[in-house]
Design an enzyme around this catalytic site. Structure first.
Site, PDB file in Angstrom:
ATOM      1  N   GLN A   7       0.834  -1.216   0.000  1.00  0.00           N
ATOM      2  CA  GLN A   7       0.000   0.000   0.000  1.00  0.00           C
ATOM      3  C   GLN A   7       0.867   1.264   0.000  1.00  0.00           C
ATOM      4  O   GLN A   7       0.538   2.259   0.652  1.00  0.00           O
ATOM      5  CB  GLN A   7      -0.941  -0.007   1.207  1.00  0.00           C
ATOM      6  CG  GLN A   7      -2.179  -0.853   1.010  1.00  0.00           C
ATOM      7  CD  GLN A   7      -3.123  -0.286  -0.054  1.00  0.00           C
ATOM      8  OE1 GLN A   7      -3.115   0.906  -0.376  1.00  0.00           O
ATOM      9  NE2 GLN A   7      -3.949  -1.153  -0.624  1.00  0.00           N
ATOM     10  N   SER A   8       1.960   1.256  -0.732  1.00  0.00           N
ATOM     11  CA  SER A   8       2.871   2.410  -0.737  1.00  0.00           C
ATOM     12  C   SER A   8       2.253   3.640  -1.394  1.00  0.00           C
ATOM     13  O   SER A   8       1.812   3.590  -2.547  1.00  0.00           O
ATOM     14  CB  SER A   8       4.152   2.029  -1.481  1.00  0.00           C
ATOM     15  OG  SER A   8       4.926   3.188  -1.731  1.00  0.00           O
TER      16      SER A   8
END
Ligand SMILES: *Cc1c(COP(=O)(O)O)cnc(C)c1O
Length: 342
Positions: free
Chosen positions: A75-76
């Site tokens: 989930q960068s």
């Protein structure tokens, strides 16, 4: 500090707003809380990586790159903003997503930032957690070079001395805003991960003799390690800018009391902070960075570390796209019951 000599593209809707959080200030009955809205930087739902990418994409274009290559957690936010910025400047993007969390929900692996990475057309590869991810992108970069491409490698979080320049700019912007409104800032607080934000802020504030302390709230590493990592990048950035003397190491301060079980793992205090900002200010924090950072600020106010009469600025570094990967942490994973339609 002369920043005009570095290659740069324009991405940020700057200056970002500096707002007073009147409701939170009243509710917590402590210092006046201000928020600098770097969640509204204007690129692909915003966030702090936008400022770094102005200098990183600038350098990529100067080197005639055909593709940017970077990495981050599943989930960068950094990956999402990097892909969007690359697209805007006609570059391809390959990203390596590290599965730092092995037991995330379907939303975690498919919604939020992952959905947006796909929408922006990134070439996505995944890696198991715990690898040296910068070595992984170096290896992928080698393969691309053999195929005749010119990849430009961006480290995790865009945190090198080039990316950190974006937060030197933010420090200049913040001091200018404070001067304009005669706001005496007693402390700047923000979430710290890959260190570029804190290193850039510290170098920018020190370079202006601003005398404004910065507190980084760690989302991953323990205090000593994070302080050392921030100091290493701050020193590099200081030298890259040609500042005189040594970077003052003593200005690096990190609190790592709000990490919880680890990077990207929800904590009750994070859920409280995200919910409070949503319900009292209409502002979206994020579950991985700013939720924990603001949880730290709330706790430090409750403990009397920050007091009435002081002015504290929280830098909102973005990340709300990640909320869609974490619905279950808030207890909202189930859809609403359908009403009977007659
Ligand atoms: C990357 C990120 C941070 C941390 O910034 P670093 O420069 O990596 O320390 C904070 N908040 C959000 C939302 C981020 O995406």
């Amino acid at each position: 500090m002369n920043l005009a000599r570095f290659p740069r593209v324009r991405l940020t809707h700057a200056p970002t707003a500096l707002e007073h959080l009147a409701n939170l200030t009243r509710l917590l009955d402590g210092p006046d809380i201000f928020i600098k809205r770097d969640d509204n930087t204007g690129l692909a739902t915003g966030g702090n990586k936008t400022r770094k990418l102005e200098f990183l994409i600038g350098e990529a274009l100067a080197q005639k790159a055909t593709r940017v290559l970077t990495q981050g957690a599943t989930q960068s936010n950094h990956v999402r903003q990097t892909v969007a910025a690359a697209r805007k400047f006609g570059l391809e993007a390959t990203v390596l997503l590290e599965e730092r969390i092995g037991d995330g929900s379907p939303d975690y692996y498919g919604s939020g930032n992952v959905f947006l990475d796909r929408l922006f057309g990134a070439t996505i590869e995944t890696r198991p957690g715990g690898l040296d991810m910068n070595a992984e992108i170096a290896a992928v970069g080698e393969g691309l070079r053999e195929k005749g491409e010119v990849p430009y490698l961006i480290p995790g979080g865009g945190s090198n001395e080039v990316g950190a320049l974006g937060y030197v700019v933010c420090a200049q912007e913040l001091v200018a805003q404070a001067n304009e409104s005669a706001l005496k800032i007693d402390c700047v607080v923000h979430a710290t991960g890959s260190t570029g934000t804190q290193a850039g802020l510290l170098v920018g504030l020190e370079g202006q003799n601003a005398h404004i302390p910065v507190l980084g709230v760690s989302v991953r590493a323990p205090k000593e390690k994070q302080e050392e990592n921030v100091a290493i990048l701050a020193r590099k950035t200081w030298e890259f800018l040609g500042c005189r003397g040594d970077f003052p190491r003593g200005t690096v301060v990190v609190n790592s009391d709000y990490v919880g079980e680890g990077y990207g793992r929800p904590t009750p205090a994070m859920v409280e902070a995200v919910t409070l900002l949503a319900r009292h200010e209409g502002i979206l924090l994020d579950p991985v960075y700013t939720g924990k950072g603001f949880a730290g600020l709330i706790d430090l106010i409750r403990k009397g570390f920050f007091r009435k009469g002081q002015n504290v600025v929280f830098i909102h570094t973005g990340g709300s796209a990640g909320l869609w990967g974490y619905r279950d942490a808030f207890g909202f994973a189930d859809p609403l019951a359908r009403s009977d339609r007659r």
